[in-house]
Design an enzyme around this catalytic site. Structure first.
Site, PDB file in Angstrom:
ATOM      1  N   SER A 120      64.004 104.010  77.539  1.00  0.00           N
ATOM      2  CA  SER A 120      63.443 102.727  77.951  1.00  0.00           C
ATOM      3  C   SER A 120      62.987 102.777  79.404  1.00  0.00           C
ATOM      4  CB  SER A 120      64.463 101.612  77.761  1.00  0.00           C
ATOM      5  OG  SER A 120      65.678 101.957  78.356  1.00  0.00           O
ATOM      6  N   HIS A 141      59.143 104.087  71.942  1.00  0.00           N
ATOM      7  CA  HIS A 141      60.089 103.105  72.450  1.00  0.00           C
ATOM      8  C   HIS A 141      60.214 101.936  71.469  1.00  0.00           C
ATOM      9  CE1 HIS A 141      61.117 100.072  75.894  1.00  0.00           C
ATOM     10  NE2 HIS A 141      62.199 100.498  75.275  1.00  0.00           N
ATOM     11  N   GLU A 153      56.318 100.969  71.408  1.00  0.00           N
ATOM     12  CA  GLU A 153      55.448 101.484  72.473  1.00  0.00           C
ATOM     13  C   GLU A 153      55.347 102.990  72.295  1.00  0.00           C
ATOM     14  OE1 GLU A 153      55.539  99.195  76.662  1.00  0.00           O
ATOM     15  OE2 GLU A 153      57.456 100.010  76.075  1.00  0.00           O
ATOM     16  N   ASN A 191      58.816  96.661  79.335  1.00  0.00           N
ATOM     17  CA  ASN A 191      59.872  96.416  80.324  1.00  0.00           C
ATOM     18  C   ASN A 191      59.305  96.028  81.688  1.00  0.00           C
ATOM     19  OD1 ASN A 191      62.157  96.586  78.791  1.00  0.00           O
ATOM     20  ND2 ASN A 191      62.341  98.810  78.994  1.00  0.00           N
TER      21      ASN A 191
HETATM   22  N1  3HC Z   1      70.009  94.378  62.833  1.00  0.00           N
HETATM   23  C1  3HC Z   1      69.256  94.056  61.758  1.00  0.00           C
HETATM   24  N2  3HC Z   1      68.801  92.811  61.498  1.00  0.00           N
HETATM   25  C2  3HC Z   1      69.140  91.838  62.357  1.00  0.00           C
HETATM   26  C3  3HC Z   1      69.925  92.076  63.494  1.00  0.00           C
HETATM   27  C4  3HC Z   1      70.373  93.411  63.705  1.00  0.00           C
HETATM   28  N3  3HC Z   1      71.105  93.747  64.772  1.00  0.00           N
HETATM   29  N4  3HC Z   1      70.098  90.900  64.159  1.00  0.00           N
HETATM   30  C5  3HC Z   1      69.440  89.965  63.463  1.00  0.00           C
HETATM   31  N5  3HC Z   1      68.856  90.527  62.387  1.00  0.00           N
HETATM   32  C6  3HC Z   1      68.026  89.861  61.385  1.00  0.00           C
HETATM   33  C7  3HC Z   1      68.858  88.903  60.548  1.00  0.00           C
HETATM   34  O1  3HC Z   1      69.439  89.573  59.427  1.00  0.00           O
HETATM   35  C8  3HC Z   1      67.808  87.897  60.105  1.00  0.00           C
HETATM   36  O2  3HC Z   1      67.055  88.447  59.036  1.00  0.00           O
HETATM   37  P1  3HC Z   1      66.390  87.490  57.925  1.00  0.00           P
HETATM   38  O3  3HC Z   1      65.452  86.563  58.653  1.00  0.00           O
HETATM   39  O4  3HC Z   1      65.682  88.464  57.039  1.00  0.00           O
HETATM   40  O5  3HC Z   1      67.517  86.774  57.279  1.00  0.00           O
HETATM   41  C9  3HC Z   1      66.862  87.814  61.327  1.00  0.00           C
HETATM   42  O6  3HC Z   1      67.080  89.020  62.071  1.00  0.00           O
HETATM   43  C10 3HC Z   1      67.177  86.633  62.198  1.00  0.00           C
HETATM   44  O7  3HC Z   1      68.522  86.725  62.591  1.00  0.00           O
HETATM   45  P2  3HC Z   1      69.514  85.510  62.785  1.00  0.00           P
HETATM   46  O8  3HC Z   1      69.103  84.408  61.860  1.00  0.00           O
HETATM   47  O9  3HC Z   1      70.912  86.008  62.700  1.00  0.00           O
HETATM   48  O10 3HC Z   1      69.368  85.090  64.296  1.00  0.00           O
HETATM   49  P3  3HC Z   1      68.131  84.616  65.107  1.00  0.00           P
HETATM   50  O11 3HC Z   1      67.132  83.864  64.296  1.00  0.00           O
HETATM   51  O12 3HC Z   1      68.750  83.956  66.270  1.00  0.00           O
HETATM   52  O13 3HC Z   1      67.416  85.974  65.572  1.00  0.00           O
HETATM   53  C11 3HC Z   1      67.090  87.796  67.000  1.00  0.00           C
HETATM   54  C12 3HC Z   1      68.114  86.975  66.235  1.00  0.00           C
HETATM   55  C13 3HC Z   1      66.127  88.485  66.028  1.00  0.00           C
HETATM   56  C14 3HC Z   1      67.862  88.845  67.778  1.00  0.00           C
HETATM   57  C15 3HC Z   1      66.254  86.828  67.941  1.00  0.00           C
HETATM   58  O14 3HC Z   1      67.128  86.071  68.727  1.00  0.00           O
HETATM   59  C16 3HC Z   1      65.304  87.553  68.854  1.00  0.00           C
HETATM   60  O15 3HC Z   1      64.213  87.939  68.466  1.00  0.00           O
HETATM   61  N6  3HC Z   1      65.728  87.744  70.142  1.00  0.00           N
HETATM   62  C17 3HC Z   1      64.932  88.453  71.126  1.00  0.00           C
HETATM   63  C18 3HC Z   1      65.147  89.925  70.955  1.00  0.00           C
HETATM   64  C19 3HC Z   1      64.349  90.744  71.933  1.00  0.00           C
HETATM   65  O16 3HC Z   1      63.635  90.250  72.780  1.00  0.00           O
HETATM   66  N7  3HC Z   1      64.480  92.075  71.828  1.00  0.00           N
HETATM   67  C20 3HC Z   1      63.831  92.993  72.711  1.00  0.00           C
HETATM   68  C21 3HC Z   1      64.779  93.389  73.789  1.00  0.00           C
HETATM   69  S1  3HC Z   1      64.026  94.478  74.955  1.00  0.00           S
HETATM   70  C22 3HC Z   1      64.293  96.008  74.342  1.00  0.00           C
HETATM   71  O17 3HC Z   1      64.907  96.206  73.313  1.00  0.00           O
HETATM   72  C23 3HC Z   1      63.700  97.119  75.148  1.00  0.00           C
HETATM   73  C24 3HC Z   1      64.742  97.889  75.910  1.00  0.00           C
HETATM   74  O18 3HC Z   1      64.102  98.995  76.495  1.00  0.00           O
HETATM   75  C25 3HC Z   1      65.407  97.092  76.986  1.00  0.00           C
END
Ligand code: 3HC
Length: 285
Positions: A120, A141, A153, A191
């Site tokens: 990352s 990524h 990415e 990022n």
């Molecule tokens: N693994 C697999 N599936 C998952 C999961 C996981 N860890 N967490 C959630 N899910 C799935 C759920 O099963 C659900 O699936 P469905 O719609 O098919 O039933 C769906 O995601 C939605 O989950 P929830 O209903 O439990 O919860 P939310 O609606 O609150 O969504 C979230 C959770 C998807 C994590 C949402 O809050 C989100 O999109 N958050 C932002 C995440 C983000 O920005 N990520 C990028 C981070 S930056 C990065 O990774 C880069 C690094 O370099 C720093």
């Protein structure tokens, strides 16, 4: 053509998420980790995620079985002529990654495989430099949670070839993702945009602009973000946020990327977010 079989090294959150996504897309996958406990944890995470999807009626049980039947786990890298693409998802330490590449190159002929890093923050050009075939090295990524997030990415190092880029994009698409090709610049694209936002939210908290819940509410209710910036920083890991900001600060030499002193303090205190049970919020055990 996407590869027949892929090898993923590192079975933490990202490695296991990538493996789940690959097998659900019908790509036979070998997931390798020297840490057997972590590897077992990864397999159960994948099984649980697929079981939940079946329970919710989102995945037929037969597709879950098909996905699990093409997932292999191992604690050693062994030669397999079907493997032509390797994704490294080991911890974000240059020495660890370099050691893993040496090991891979001793098992797989470097002119027959493409090596992709899920880093990352570390420069792809720098990671590729000591490898035998830097033209066959690339950044891939993924975003957490990998099975849910659409973006990959695809980061071209200075020596990455067009062919390597094309194969990587095709693989990402086969995994159901939308690849975006970016240059190897500090923070890449995602990022570079995200981390200053999270850092600014931490400055706002430190300066008492509002409390953590209210800062997150502003982003969720006013900007329609699925998570507030402090919640998201906890989700990503405060150490990871700090590392990415440090890289951007050092490499651009621009004070706008300096990590907020509160973030640095939290990392020093071992309050790393969800993974340590405490960050800006408490997560219990
Ligand atoms: N693994 C697999 N599936 C998952 C999961 C996981 N860890 N967490 C959630 N899910 C799935 C759920 O099963 C659900 O699936 P469905 O719609 O098919 O039933 C769906 O995601 C939605 O989950 P929830 O209903 O439990 O919860 P939310 O609606 O609150 O969504 C979230 C959770 C998807 C994590 C949402 O809050 C989100 O999109 N958050 C932002 C995440 C983000 O920005 N990520 C990028 C981070 S930056 C990065 O990774 C880069 C690094 O370099 C720093």
């Amino acid at each position: 053509m996407p590869p027949d079989r892929i090898l993923i090294i590192g079975s933490g959150t990202m490695g296991s998420g990538i493996a789940q996504t690959a097998v659900q897309s019908g790509i036979p996958t070998e997931l390798v980790d020297v840490n057997e406990t972590q590897l077992e944890g990864a397999r159960s995470r994948i099984e649980n995620n697929l079981a939940k999807a079946v329970d919710k009626g989102k995945l037929p049980a037969s597709e879950r079985d098909d996905a699990l039947s093409i997932l292999r786990t191992a604690t050693e890298i062994v030669p397999d002529e079907k493997i032509s693409f390797i994704i490294e998802a080991v911890p974000e330490k240059l020495e660890i990654k370099t050691k893993v590449y040496k090991l891979i190159e001793s098992v797989y002929p470097p002119d027959e495989v493409i090596l992709a890093s899920n880093t990352s923050s570390i420069s792809i050009t720098q990671l590729a430099a000591p490898t035998i075939r830097p033209d066959r090295f690339i950044g891939m990524h993924f975003f957490n949670p990998v099975p849910v997030m659409q973006l990959v990415e695809v980061i071209r190092g200075l020596n990455t070839s067009d062919e390597t880029t094309e194969v990587t994009r095709v693989l990402a698409e086969k995994m159901g993702k939308s690849p975006v090709t970016v240059k190897d610049m500090p923070g890449f694209a995602a990022n570079r945009i995200l981390m200053p936002l999270l850092n600014e939210a931490i400055f706002a908290l430190m300066e008492g602009v509002a409390d953590a819940e209210d800062i997150d509410s502003v982003a969720k209710l006013g900007l329609n973000h699925p998570m507030g910036p402090l919640e998201l920083a906890d989700f990503i890991g405060l150490d990871v946020c700090n590392d990415v900001l440090q890289v951007m600060h050092r490499e651009f030499g621009d004070p706008k990327y300096r990590p907020c002193p509160l973030l640095v303090q939290m990392v020093r205190a071992g309050r790393l977010g969800r993974k340590s049970g405490r960050g800006f919020y408490e997560y219990g055990e």
